[in-house]
Design an enzyme around this catalytic site. Sequence first.
Site, PDB file in Angstrom:
ATOM      1  N   GLN A  26      36.897  36.881  57.918  1.00  0.00           N
ATOM      2  CA  GLN A  26      37.930  35.943  58.358  1.00  0.00           C
ATOM      3  C   GLN A  26      37.961  35.732  59.869  1.00  0.00           C
ATOM      4  OE1 GLN A  26      40.878  38.102  55.600  1.00  0.00           O
ATOM      5  NE2 GLN A  26      41.679  36.023  55.614  1.00  0.00           N
ATOM      6  N   HIS A  46      29.008  27.766  51.810  1.00  0.00           N
ATOM      7  CA  HIS A  46      27.939  26.807  52.138  1.00  0.00           C
ATOM      8  C   HIS A  46      27.579  25.945  50.927  1.00  0.00           C
ATOM      9  CE1 HIS A  46      26.587  29.659  55.609  1.00  0.00           C
ATOM     10  NE2 HIS A  46      27.642  28.926  55.926  1.00  0.00           N
ATOM     11  N   ASP A  59      31.629  30.465  59.366  1.00  0.00           N
ATOM     12  CA  ASP A  59      30.430  30.587  60.210  1.00  0.00           C
ATOM     13  C   ASP A  59      30.781  31.019  61.640  1.00  0.00           C
ATOM     14  OD1 ASP A  59      29.091  29.704  58.010  1.00  0.00           O
ATOM     15  OD2 ASP A  59      28.237  27.903  58.937  1.00  0.00           O
ATOM     16  N   ARG A  84      43.930  47.335  62.075  1.00  0.00           N
ATOM     17  CA  ARG A  84      43.147  47.455  60.847  1.00  0.00           C
ATOM     18  C   ARG A  84      42.071  46.375  60.828  1.00  0.00           C
ATOM     19  NH1 ARG A  84      44.797  45.602  54.885  1.00  0.00           N
ATOM     20  NH2 ARG A  84      42.750  46.053  54.008  1.00  0.00           N
ATOM     21  N   HIS A 129      36.191  44.265  52.398  1.00  0.00           N
ATOM     22  CA  HIS A 129      37.193  43.203  52.352  1.00  0.00           C
ATOM     23  C   HIS A 129      36.483  41.914  51.904  1.00  0.00           C
ATOM     24  CE1 HIS A 129      41.424  42.207  53.941  1.00  0.00           C
ATOM     25  NE2 HIS A 129      41.004  41.101  53.356  1.00  0.00           N
ATOM     26  N   ASN A 173      39.641  46.652  49.624  1.00  0.00           N
ATOM     27  CA  ASN A 173      40.870  45.891  49.780  1.00  0.00           C
ATOM     28  C   ASN A 173      41.176  45.091  48.519  1.00  0.00           C
ATOM     29  OD1 ASN A 173      43.085  44.740  51.499  1.00  0.00           O
ATOM     30  ND2 ASN A 173      42.018  42.836  50.993  1.00  0.00           N
ATOM     31  N   GLU A 174      42.282  45.421  47.873  1.00  0.00           N
ATOM     32  CA  GLU A 174      42.806  44.623  46.771  1.00  0.00           C
ATOM     33  C   GLU A 174      41.816  44.430  45.627  1.00  0.00           C
ATOM     34  OE1 GLU A 174      44.184  40.997  48.600  1.00  0.00           O
ATOM     35  OE2 GLU A 174      45.792  41.998  49.642  1.00  0.00           O
ATOM     36  N   ASN A 315      49.801  45.961  49.911  1.00  0.00           N
ATOM     37  CA  ASN A 315      49.904  44.676  50.602  1.00  0.00           C
ATOM     38  C   ASN A 315      50.921  43.842  49.832  1.00  0.00           C
ATOM     39  OD1 ASN A 315      47.698  45.715  51.964  1.00  0.00           O
ATOM     40  ND2 ASN A 315      46.220  44.273  51.101  1.00  0.00           N
ATOM     41  N   TYR A 317      53.151  40.144  49.700  1.00  0.00           N
ATOM     42  CA  TYR A 317      53.460  38.812  50.217  1.00  0.00           C
ATOM     43  C   TYR A 317      54.583  38.133  49.459  1.00  0.00           C
ATOM     44  CZ  TYR A 317      49.283  39.181  53.018  1.00  0.00           C
ATOM     45  OH  TYR A 317      48.357  39.584  53.939  1.00  0.00           O
ATOM     46  N   GLU A 387      49.511  45.247  54.625  1.00  0.00           N
ATOM     47  CA  GLU A 387      49.546  43.817  54.939  1.00  0.00           C
ATOM     48  C   GLU A 387      50.900  43.259  54.555  1.00  0.00           C
ATOM     49  OE1 GLU A 387      46.499  41.250  53.298  1.00  0.00           O
ATOM     50  OE2 GLU A 387      44.943  42.742  53.699  1.00  0.00           O
TER      51      GLU A 387
HETATM   52  C1  GBH Z   1      45.491  39.146  51.339  1.00  0.00           C
HETATM   53  O1  GBH Z   1      45.366  38.697  50.042  1.00  0.00           O
HETATM   54  C2  GBH Z   1      44.129  39.396  51.903  1.00  0.00           C
HETATM   55  O2  GBH Z   1      43.853  40.774  52.002  1.00  0.00           O
HETATM   56  C3  GBH Z   1      43.861  38.709  53.184  1.00  0.00           C
HETATM   57  O3  GBH Z   1      42.503  38.704  53.446  1.00  0.00           O
HETATM   58  C4  GBH Z   1      44.458  37.322  53.145  1.00  0.00           C
HETATM   59  O4  GBH Z   1      44.142  36.588  54.288  1.00  0.00           O
HETATM   60  C5  GBH Z   1      45.948  37.463  53.024  1.00  0.00           C
HETATM   61  O5  GBH Z   1      46.315  38.281  51.985  1.00  0.00           O
HETATM   62  C6  GBH Z   1      46.671  36.142  52.852  1.00  0.00           C
HETATM   63  O6  GBH Z   1      46.278  35.516  51.670  1.00  0.00           O
HETATM   64  O7  GBH Z   1      44.724  34.993  43.391  1.00  0.00           O
HETATM   65  O8  GBH Z   1      45.460  33.015  42.313  1.00  0.00           O
HETATM   66  O9  GBH Z   1      46.802  33.991  43.900  1.00  0.00           O
HETATM   67  C7  GBH Z   1      46.559  38.367  49.446  1.00  0.00           C
HETATM   68  C8  GBH Z   1      46.290  37.904  48.085  1.00  0.00           C
HETATM   69  C9  GBH Z   1      44.597  36.352  47.634  1.00  0.00           C
HETATM   70  C10 GBH Z   1      46.899  35.964  47.106  1.00  0.00           C
HETATM   71  C11 GBH Z   1      44.293  34.950  47.273  1.00  0.00           C
HETATM   72  C12 GBH Z   1      46.579  34.562  46.787  1.00  0.00           C
HETATM   73  C13 GBH Z   1      44.966  33.051  46.046  1.00  0.00           C
HETATM   74  C14 GBH Z   1      44.573  32.774  44.670  1.00  0.00           C
HETATM   75  N1  GBH Z   1      45.974  36.508  48.033  1.00  0.00           N
HETATM   76  N2  GBH Z   1      45.238  34.441  46.302  1.00  0.00           N
HETATM   77  S1  GBH Z   1      45.433  33.743  43.500  1.00  0.00           S
END
Ligand code: GBH
Length: 492
Positions: A26, A46, A59, A84, A129, A173-174, A315, A317, A387
């Site tokens: 990222q 790509h 890229d 991290r 990751h 990660n996840e 993590n 959200y 996170e």
């Molecule tokens: C984290 O993923 C990641 O570790 C990090 O890289 C990312 O930038 C950050 O959170 C914000 O997204 O799986 O159908 O929900 C969090 C999990 C992964 C949830 C992608 C949403 C999108 C498709 N996210 N996901 S879905």
Amino acid sequence: ALLGGVFAVRRFPDGFKLGAATAAYQVEGSWNVSDKSPSIWDTFTHEHPEAIVDGSNGDIACDSYNKWREDIQLASDFGLHFYRLSLSWPRLLPNGFSNYISEDGVRYYNNLIDGLLEKGIEPLVTLYHWDLPQNLQDLGGWTNPLIAEWFAAYARVAYTLFGDRVKTWITINEGVIVCEATYTLGGFAPGISSPFLGSYMCNKNVLLAHARAWRIYDEEFRPEHHGKVSLTNQILWVQPYSEEYEELADLVMQMVAGLYSHPIYTRRRGMAPHSLEKQIAEKSAREGYKRSKLPAFTKEEIEFIKGTYDFYAVNYYTSRLVRTPKEGEKIGLWPLYGLEELGAVLEVAPEWPGTSSNWFFEYPVGLRRLLSWLKKNYGDLDFRIMENGYASDKRDINDYDRVKYYREHLEQVYLAITEDAVNVTHYTAWTLLDNYEWVDGYVSKFGIVDVDFTDPLRPRTPRASAYFYASVIATNSPDGDQTLNDLYKLLA
Ligand code: GBH
């Protein structure tokens, strides 16, 4: 009151650690410099720009491969206790295997780690990751059981090279995103859709790979380096739509959290929570499979995985409400709208504010409830939030919406600690810099620092949220600097 000091100041426990995170693909860019080989995200972006909302790729991203000194300076300016970062497997081991180590990759990560330590910032390192070497994907990637060996060899190289200075490691990660966003949805690299088959195979191999990497550290490196190793889990908090769905909500939690936590964090029988095993076995039988689609584990494998942790990393959200489908209602795919496998429809409460990511709605209380659920299910562990952060499509330096998100979530962490006695020891902001947000490209911005992606120099500008977060760290208080906080409340 505007000047603070009138009210009792709320403080996190002494020694509470606050940091920020990024991930290699990222931020780094330089996808093909020196001897680096392509990762699955290089190939996927790509070959399938149409799978990314703005058709973009990583890229160049934040060009952190070249601008790492600036990133460290920002981390230092904000007073972060830790940073991290993740290693790019194909940058370090261009063949994917450990027979050849890239000198350039070693130099880059040594610079980064040493630079952080010079500023008194602890480096926390994630091994995986999501940027799998493409050549390993060509051999089956996370659905090939041999990946546990490939990953273990990679982990040993990383511990050997950096273990003298890196004391906290995240293996993977996840796992739930590695397997479900990839194989169930087919939306993430490598873009293979194999719902509830590939994803379950992947799940088993992720657990075995993690366990091997943990055991290698435990046996070969811990005696000398005294570090800690775990994996991170991204967990949706799922609560019942109404009382009658309490059992269903717990079943869904066992899928989104339990699938990756039960085998590691409990001594209870089996590889998956019993309720889930039963559900999937019955569903498999109805679908005509001779055995459950959840792959079987041997007794030895189960023992091998159990207890392979030093802390619980989560993590968080967003959250969901769960109910069963209405007459004729189609269940969406994991986990945005539903879990077809469990007959569960997921949705969000109308009062939860949306963000620039279609899956992301704000529900701060969900974080506190999730922490309690984790404690109840896995015990009184050392909980680390690895996170948490906010998405917006605005390049606003005055990002009061993001300040609000952090303020409200830090408050819930504080309440989890002080009211619910959950031992939360770390909090991590995702993310230090606006960066490549996977399929959301550069549209969804999570940074407390703005990055101008139209400028080849990728200039970085701290936002209001960075100042707020710095004040949280300086005061060790979820409210940060009271004066600033009152000001933001007025401006928000
Ligand atoms: C984290 O993923 C990641 O570790 C990090 O890289 C990312 O930038 C950050 O959170 C914000 O997204 O799986 O159908 O929900 C969090 C999990 C992964 C949830 C992608 C949403 C999108 C498709 N996210 N996901 S879905």
